[in-house]
Design a protein around this motif. Structure first.
Motif, short mmCIF file in Angstrom:
data_model
loop_
_atom_site.label_atom_id
_atom_site.label_comp_id
_atom_site.label_asym_id
_atom_site.label_seq_id
_atom_site.Cartn_x
_atom_site.Cartn_y
_atom_site.Cartn_z
N ASP A 120 0.86 -1.17 0.00
CA ASP A 120 0.00 0.00 0.00
C ASP A 120 0.91 1.23 0.00
O ASP A 120 1.33 1.71 1.05
N ILE A 131 0.30 4.31 -0.83
CA ILE A 131 -0.30 5.53 -0.25
C ILE A 131 -0.08 5.54 1.25
O ILE A 131 0.43 6.49 1.83
N ASN A 160 2.40 3.80 -11.16
CA ASN A 160 1.53 3.71 -9.99
C ASN A 160 2.24 3.93 -8.65
O ASN A 160 1.74 4.65 -7.79
N ASP A 163 1.17 6.95 -6.22
CA ASP A 163 0.58 6.67 -4.91
C ASP A 163 1.40 7.26 -3.76
O ASP A 163 0.86 7.70 -2.75
N LYS A 222 0.48 10.77 -3.47
CA LYS A 222 -0.84 10.89 -2.81
C LYS A 222 -0.70 10.80 -1.29
O LYS A 222 -1.26 11.61 -0.55
#
Lengths: 347, 347
Positions: free
Chosen positions: B164, B166, B194, B198, B201
């Motif tokens: 993950d 993010i 990606n 991310d 983000k």
């Protein structure tokens, strides 16, 4: 799984003869450009796979090269892999890779798998405890070329790709002597492995040529990992008189050794000068930056695959070229620079 | 090359029936132990190769898994490879590897080669400039499973194995805030990928939740290599007011950035605290040691191969499991420790 698409299916779809389809796919001059393009487009849409696999079986060639490495997660080996893949890919070969995890048992099993999968040739860097190469005998007797690189056995039937470890270690040690060191310790790996045996030889020869005494107690044999560097540093700190130079057989171990010595208040290079081996990226991160032997992993991988393919194409005879020796060089950095400037020392 | 040894040759040598030889080699219970051993010994002496290759062709299975990575000579990818090889080898699969060298052109060519070589499944970490995955369409339409890992596209037909990013970036940034940083810069990679998208983000969300302003000027987009770290550091040194925290999307770049800042007299972490990403070995070599996100490369490789094999064995449906998310954790070290102790922060 769906049924495999054949040239007959493509022929039917386009209402042309299978012969034309086959010729179109093989870029035959008798088929005109537009038809060719149509054939290729339809083949692609229908998911046609060229018969590489079956034709390889017929030709007794698989266009695959087997690779057996001790460990994939090493900086040196991953550079070798990158070099191998580049050349293999350009020449239309696939690489099948496996790791022995440093045990001869797994190396034997891997060799067996490679043999059963009919690789066209094999590239091997042997495991820590490999003492003979009987497990490659099936390749030798079938005439399947086996090339060894970096960690190589002594065997007349095969080509080896190496650097001159004796010379490289000699230069590393002689450099320490030039910097004023007179009590030098060598941290070595498993002495059954050619590269470590040769680095020890180079160390001894350099001491001899500098009229410095050699004693067994100045060689610390380890497995060269991070922990080994810490333990070796502790041992060195207790030596009396304390050494003023260390030549370590790899960078990982050298770096953890330097860290431990620094924590104990030792000044590098003033109190102890240190040389590593491999020229891994960490040599430029540790403070002071580590003098090391530049080891051309990428080039070694490229040369290994190129030599193997030349042999497979009948352009060279693997039994004639016994050893290919690549250049290495000592890169001098702050960890040994007591008197002079830093930079590369030409070999 | 010699003629291939067959079970008929072995039968003749032992004066037994070919059926018995075949059964013996396949460990059939009707053949007694001594005979079995004799058959195996003679087969081995004669250089017999089991018919894995031909039988695979009949079964439409090749027991090979194709792997396409951006670069083989990266610490993260070599850990992934090591994990993949371990599981594949144990399960009797071979890995065919290739590298895209970060270009979609080469990725397309590699996919084609893998398809023509009839890999049973494909594992891919996509190149920097891969914007769609049309080149994997032949696999999808043939029902050949494609699993993406780490750098993954957005596509419903395939399983992805990721961390993950993010959340990991959020924690890294929130940690800087906890250490008193209020003017934080993010050094990022190609935002089409990606993982970097991310991480940006997560950086933004953490600032937002801490009521810190976000501005585009606090994101430096680079290719994340050593040189990029030097350039980013120079840029940061000219910012006014000067940032007090940096979150870098990989360790290589973070380390060269720290080196450059230190050379300019910046104290780490007092003046600027720095967090990296990947937990590469260099994080423990740079001074001060670098806080970083531990990224389980080895585990990612193991999970990728295990998932693929489960699918091939019909034990799971790749289209059902859309994303497998592995744990990552922030490892706190001296490069950010202004107030507290070092250690791992549980996720």
């Amino acid at each position: 799984m769906e049924k495999e698409v054949t040239i007959y299916d493509i022929a039917k779809e386009l209402s042309i003869s299978p012969t034309t389809v086959s010729r179109g796919l093989n870029n035959h001059p008798a088929v005109n450009k537009n038809t060719k393009q149509k054939i290729i487009d339809v083949a692609s849409q229908m998911g046609y796979r060229s018969n590489t696999f079956a034709s390889k079986l017929r030709k007794q060639r698989t266009n695959t090269i087997g690779v057996i490495v001790p460990r994939l997660d090493s900086n040196f080996q991953s550079c070798v892999m990158a070099g191998m893949e580049k050349v293999a890919n350009e020449a239309g070969y696939n690489l099948i890779i496996s790791q022995s995890l440093e045990t001869v048992q797994k190396e034997i099993a891997n060799a067996r798998t490679m043999f059963d999968n009919r690789v066209d040739g094999l590239l091997v860097s042997i495991a820590y405890d490999t003492e003979n190469i009987d497990h490659f005998e099936p390749f030798f007797s079938k005439g399947i070329p086996v090339l060894f690189y970096d960690r190589v056995p002594e065997h007349k039937k095969c080509t080896s790709i190496v650097i001159d470890n004796i010379q490289a270690a000699y230069k590393a040690t002689a450099h320490l002597v030039e910097q004023g060191c007179s009590n030098i310790v060598h941290i070595s790996g498993n002495l059954k492995v050619n590269v470590y045996k040769d680095r020890l030889k180079g160390f001894k020869y350099a001491l001899m040529d500098s009229d410095l005494p050699f004693s067994e107690s100045s060689v610390i044999t380890t497995n060269l990992n991070e922990e080994a560097g810490i333990q070796a540093a502790k041992q060195i700190l207790q030596m009396n008189p304390r050494p003023d130079g260390i030549f370590v057989a790899n960078d990982n171990c050298a770096v953890s050794c330097v860290k431990t010595l620094k924590q104990a208040g030792v000044r590098i290079p003033e109190d102890i000068a240190v040389v590593g081996f491999n020229n891994d990226p960490i040599t430029r991160v540790i403070e002071p930056n580590l003098t090391s032997v530049d080891y051309p992993g990428n080039e070694m991988g490229e040369v290994a695959v190129r030599s193997l393919i030349n042999y497979l194409d009948g352009m060279s005879d693997v039994s004639l070229t016994n050893t290919i020796t690549l250049r290495s060089e000592l890169v001098v950095r702050e960890s040994t620079t007591r008197t002079g400037a830093t930079g590369a020392v030409a070999p």
